[in-house]
Design a protein around this motif. Structure first.
Motif, PDB file in Angstrom:
ATOM      1  N   GLU A 111      -5.521  -5.021  13.288  1.00 36.30           N
ATOM      2  CA  GLU A 111      -4.905  -4.481  12.075  1.00 36.30           C
ATOM      3  C   GLU A 111      -3.455  -4.935  11.968  1.00 36.30           C
ATOM      4  N   GLN A 112      -2.917  -4.843  10.740  1.00 37.35           N
ATOM      5  CA  GLN A 112      -1.529  -5.199  10.483  1.00 37.35           C
ATOM      6  C   GLN A 112      -0.843  -4.084   9.711  1.00 37.35           C
ATOM      7  N   ALA A 113       0.483  -4.103   9.740  1.00 36.26           N
ATOM      8  CA  ALA A 113       1.260  -3.050   9.082  1.00 36.26           C
ATOM      9  C   ALA A 113       0.934  -2.939   7.600  1.00 36.26           C
ATOM     10  N   ILE A 114       0.842  -4.066   6.901  1.00 42.27           N
ATOM     11  CA  ILE A 114       0.627  -4.017   5.459  1.00 42.27           C
ATOM     12  C   ILE A 114      -0.754  -3.462   5.116  1.00 42.27           C
ATOM     13  N   ALA A 115      -1.732  -3.716   5.985  1.00 37.92           N
ATOM     14  CA  ALA A 115      -3.073  -3.170   5.743  1.00 37.92           C
ATOM     15  C   ALA A 115      -3.067  -1.650   5.871  1.00 37.92           C
ATOM     16  N   LEU A 116      -2.345  -1.133   6.859  1.00 40.50           N
ATOM     17  CA  LEU A 116      -2.290   0.315   7.041  1.00 40.50           C
ATOM     18  C   LEU A 116      -1.515   0.994   5.918  1.00 40.50           C
ATOM     19  N   ALA A 117      -0.439   0.358   5.471  1.00 40.89           N
ATOM     20  CA  ALA A 117       0.308   0.916   4.340  1.00 40.89           C
ATOM     21  C   ALA A 117      -0.555   0.945   3.085  1.00 40.89           C
ATOM     22  N   ALA A 118      -1.347  -0.112   2.877  1.00 38.45           N
ATOM     23  CA  ALA A 118      -2.234  -0.176   1.714  1.00 38.45           C
ATOM     24  C   ALA A 118      -3.310   0.894   1.796  1.00 38.45           C
ATOM     25  N   TRP A 119      -3.885   1.058   2.962  1.00 40.01           N
ATOM     26  CA  TRP A 119      -4.960   2.042   3.164  1.00 40.01           C
ATOM     27  C   TRP A 119      -4.474   3.460   2.880  1.00 40.01           C
ATOM     28  N   LYS A 120      -3.244   3.761   3.312  1.00 43.82           N
ATOM     29  CA  LYS A 120      -2.721   5.112   3.116  1.00 43.82           C
ATOM     30  C   LYS A 120      -2.095   5.303   1.735  1.00 43.82           C
ATOM     31  N   GLY A 121      -2.032   4.236   0.939  1.00 40.71           N
ATOM     32  CA  GLY A 121      -1.522   4.376  -0.421  1.00 40.71           C
ATOM     33  C   GLY A 121      -0.023   4.408  -0.546  1.00 40.71           C
ATOM     34  N   HIS A 122       0.699   3.873   0.429  1.00 41.48           N
ATOM     35  CA  HIS A 122       2.159   3.865   0.389  1.00 41.48           C
ATOM     36  C   HIS A 122       2.637   2.602  -0.323  1.00 41.48           C
ATOM     37  N   GLN A 123       2.704   2.669  -1.644  1.00 40.55           N
ATOM     38  CA  GLN A 123       3.022   1.480  -2.436  1.00 40.55           C
ATOM     39  C   GLN A 123       4.411   0.937  -2.120  1.00 40.55           C
ATOM     40  N   ARG A 124       5.399   1.816  -1.956  1.00 48.09           N
ATOM     41  CA  ARG A 124       6.746   1.323  -1.664  1.00 48.09           C
ATOM     42  C   ARG A 124       6.775   0.577  -0.337  1.00 48.09           C
ATOM     43  N   ALA A 125       6.024   1.070   0.642  1.00 53.40           N
ATOM     44  CA  ALA A 125       5.974   0.388   1.940  1.00 53.40           C
ATOM     45  C   ALA A 125       5.321  -0.980   1.801  1.00 53.40           C
ATOM     46  N   VAL A 126       4.264  -1.065   0.982  1.00 51.89           N
ATOM     47  CA  VAL A 126       3.610  -2.356   0.741  1.00 51.89           C
ATOM     48  C   VAL A 126       4.583  -3.311   0.067  1.00 51.89           C
ATOM     49  N   GLU A 127       5.286  -2.825  -0.939  1.00 49.76           N
ATOM     50  CA  GLU A 127       6.263  -3.660  -1.642  1.00 49.76           C
ATOM     51  C   GLU A 127       7.354  -4.131  -0.679  1.00 49.76           C
ATOM     52  N   TRP A 128       7.825  -3.225   0.156  1.00 52.67           N
ATOM     53  CA  TRP A 128       8.882  -3.548   1.124  1.00 52.67           C
ATOM     54  C   TRP A 128       8.424  -4.679   2.045  1.00 52.67           C
ATOM     55  N   LEU A 129       7.196  -4.602   2.515  1.00 53.05           N
ATOM     56  CA  LEU A 129       6.665  -5.624   3.424  1.00 53.05           C
ATOM     57  C   LEU A 129       6.484  -6.965   2.697  1.00 53.05           C
ATOM     58  N   ILE A 130       6.002  -6.909   1.459  1.00 51.68           N
ATOM     59  CA  ILE A 130       5.831  -8.143   0.683  1.00 51.68           C
ATOM     60  C   ILE A 130       7.184  -8.807   0.441  1.00 51.68           C
TER      61      ILE A 130
ATOM     62  N   LYS B  67      -7.166   2.693  -3.803  1.00 47.49           N
ATOM     63  CA  LYS B  67      -5.758   2.630  -4.215  1.00 47.49           C
ATOM     64  C   LYS B  67      -5.592   1.550  -5.296  1.00 47.49           C
ATOM     65  N   THR B  68      -5.853   1.926  -6.527  1.00 46.49           N
ATOM     66  CA  THR B  68      -5.886   0.979  -7.644  1.00 46.49           C
ATOM     67  C   THR B  68      -4.564   0.240  -7.828  1.00 46.49           C
ATOM     68  N   ARG B  69      -3.458   0.959  -7.817  1.00 44.75           N
ATOM     69  CA  ARG B  69      -2.164   0.304  -8.021  1.00 44.75           C
ATOM     70  C   ARG B  69      -1.865  -0.710  -6.935  1.00 44.75           C
ATOM     71  N   ILE B  70      -2.235  -0.376  -5.720  1.00 43.00           N
ATOM     72  CA  ILE B  70      -1.960  -1.301  -4.621  1.00 43.00           C
ATOM     73  C   ILE B  70      -2.876  -2.512  -4.700  1.00 43.00           C
ATOM     74  N   VAL B  71      -4.126  -2.310  -5.118  1.00 46.16           N
ATOM     75  CA  VAL B  71      -5.020  -3.453  -5.341  1.00 46.16           C
ATOM     76  C   VAL B  71      -4.387  -4.400  -6.358  1.00 46.16           C
ATOM     77  N   ASP B  72      -3.914  -3.858  -7.476  1.00 45.95           N
ATOM     78  CA  ASP B  72      -3.265  -4.688  -8.502  1.00 45.95           C
ATOM     79  C   ASP B  72      -2.036  -5.408  -7.937  1.00 45.95           C
ATOM     80  N   LEU B  73      -1.240  -4.693  -7.151  1.00 38.77           N
ATOM     81  CA  LEU B  73      -0.038  -5.275  -6.546  1.00 38.77           C
ATOM     82  C   LEU B  73      -0.409  -6.437  -5.629  1.00 38.77           C
ATOM     83  N   LEU B  74      -1.410  -6.245  -4.806  1.00 33.83           N
ATOM     84  CA  LEU B  74      -1.822  -7.292  -3.870  1.00 33.83           C
ATOM     85  C   LEU B  74      -2.367  -8.509  -4.612  1.00 33.83           C
ATOM     86  N   LEU B  75      -3.150  -8.270  -5.656  1.00 32.92           N
ATOM     87  CA  LEU B  75      -3.705  -9.388  -6.430  1.00 32.92           C
ATOM     88  C   LEU B  75      -2.590 -10.174  -7.113  1.00 32.92           C
TER      89      LEU B  75
END
Length: 357
Positions: free
Chosen positions: A93-112, A136-144
């Motif tokens: 596993e990786q940090a960004i995957a765990l942030a995405a799974w838990k729905g922490h959008q700001r953390a995902v953005e920070w990592l990106i 996590k719809t918003r995070i799916v959109d963010l990742l795409l």
């Protein structure tokens, strides 16, 4: 400098080095402290020589735990101290995957923003897999939008689309299909998204991943058993959650916990007796604890209906690290003890490390 003085300096240096090393946490203590967001301890341990990618007993590195908790300050600390933003834990596993799974959008953005990879090696669970699975719809959109691979393959060859289908996340299924996700890719069992939809009795979603004639043909085939219905549960009173939070805090701070444990178990027993008078679909048998450490009022405890065989009793003797990790997660979900499972997990990981050397 005579020999006696040199010897004294050598012994003193060894003593102070040993003392500093003795202050470093074991994986279990480290994990609890990071889940609690204990930045002060994290900073001190790093100052004393703790590797920035040191792994806890279950979740992974400090950065990964911080990402799973959405704790930006703790994430910043570990990255500033040299943590690998794309570090892959021993279970892949990786940090960004765990942030995405838990729905922490700001953390995902920070990592990106700091260059975290959205596309790990093939046959690895990606952030898009986890976000699609968790709905996590918003995070799916963010990742795409940021270039996540649509048809990334997990260890079982499942795609993010299959995970969204499995969980019935209709909006995400549509978003992935509209983005061009493959509906014909198959898992290691030879099943495509339509097969997954039918297995979990998601007929509306089936029409999103296959033409109507294919759906009709598949539906006419022998039916696939539907997953079991959700278990009935009874919310526990605030007393149980409050005591649980105090217990976790005491554990993380290294304080005595025996008295708190007795109070907690007494509260659980009172709740069991009270809930036995309420109507549920089956006899209650396990207390499920859901606690967000460091976040007062975010804990939850439920008495869950149905048989609950301790996971440690059902785990095969030759189970691997991934199997043991799943057993830990199952035990936590059922409110069962996990210490023995954690011990076996650490032992299995040590074996893997030794064999890799």
């Amino acid at each position: 400098m005579n020999a006696a003085a040199r010897a004294l300096i050598t012994v003193s240096a060894a003593f102070f080095m040993a003392s500093a090393q003795a202050e470093l946490p074991d994986p279990s203590r480290f994990g609890r402290a990071m889940e609690m967001g204990d930045i002060r301890s994290a900073s001190r341990w790093l100052d004393e020589g703790l590797p920035p990618d040191f792994e806890a007993d279950v979740t992974g590195s400090g950065l990964m735990i911080a990402a799973a908790e959405g704790n930006i300050r703790l994430m910043e600390l570990f990255v500033e101290r040299g943590a690998n933003i794309d570090y892959v834990s021993r279970i892949g596993e990786q940090a960004i995957a765990l942030a995405a799974w838990k729905g922490h959008q700001r953390a995902v953005e920070w990592l990106i923003e700091r260059g975290a990879s959205l596309n790990p090696p093939d046959k690895t669970w990606s952030a898009l897999h986890y976000a699609a699975f968790a709905g996590k719809t918003r995070i799916v959109d963010l990742l795409l939008r940021n270039g996540a691979k649509l048809d990334a393959r997990a260890p079982n060859l499942a795609t993010p689309l299959m995970m969204a289908v499995r969980e019935g996340n209709e909006g995400i299924v549509k978003a992935l299909v509209d983005a061009g996700a493959s509906t014909t890719a198959v898992s290691d069992r030879g099943e495509n998204a339509l097969a997954w939809a039918l297995r979990y009795n998601r007929l509306k979603i089936a029409t999103l991943v296959a033409p109507p004639e294919n759906v009709a043909e598949a539906v006419s085939a022998p039916p696939v058993a539907a997953p079991p219905p959700p278990q009935a549960s009874i919310p526990a009173p605030p007393e149980v959650s409050e005591l649980l939070n105090k217990l976790r805090q005491a554990e993380a701070q290294g304080k005595p916990t025996e008295a708190l444990r007795r109070q907690f178990m007494a509260a659980v027993e009172r709740h069991r007796k009270t809930s036995a008078k309420q109507t549920v679909k089956a006899a209650p048998s396990a207390l499920v604890i859901s606690a967000k450490r460091g976040k007062a009022g975010a804990e939850r405890a439920e008495l869950v209906a149905g048989a609950a065989t301790p996971a440690v009793q059902t785990l095969a003797e030759d189970a691997g690290a991934v199997d043991i990790l799943r057993a830990i997660q199952e035990a936590q979900a059922k409110g069962q003890p996990t210490e023995e499972l954690r011990r076996r997990f650490r032992a299995e990981v040590d074996k893997l490390r030794q064999s890799a050397q």
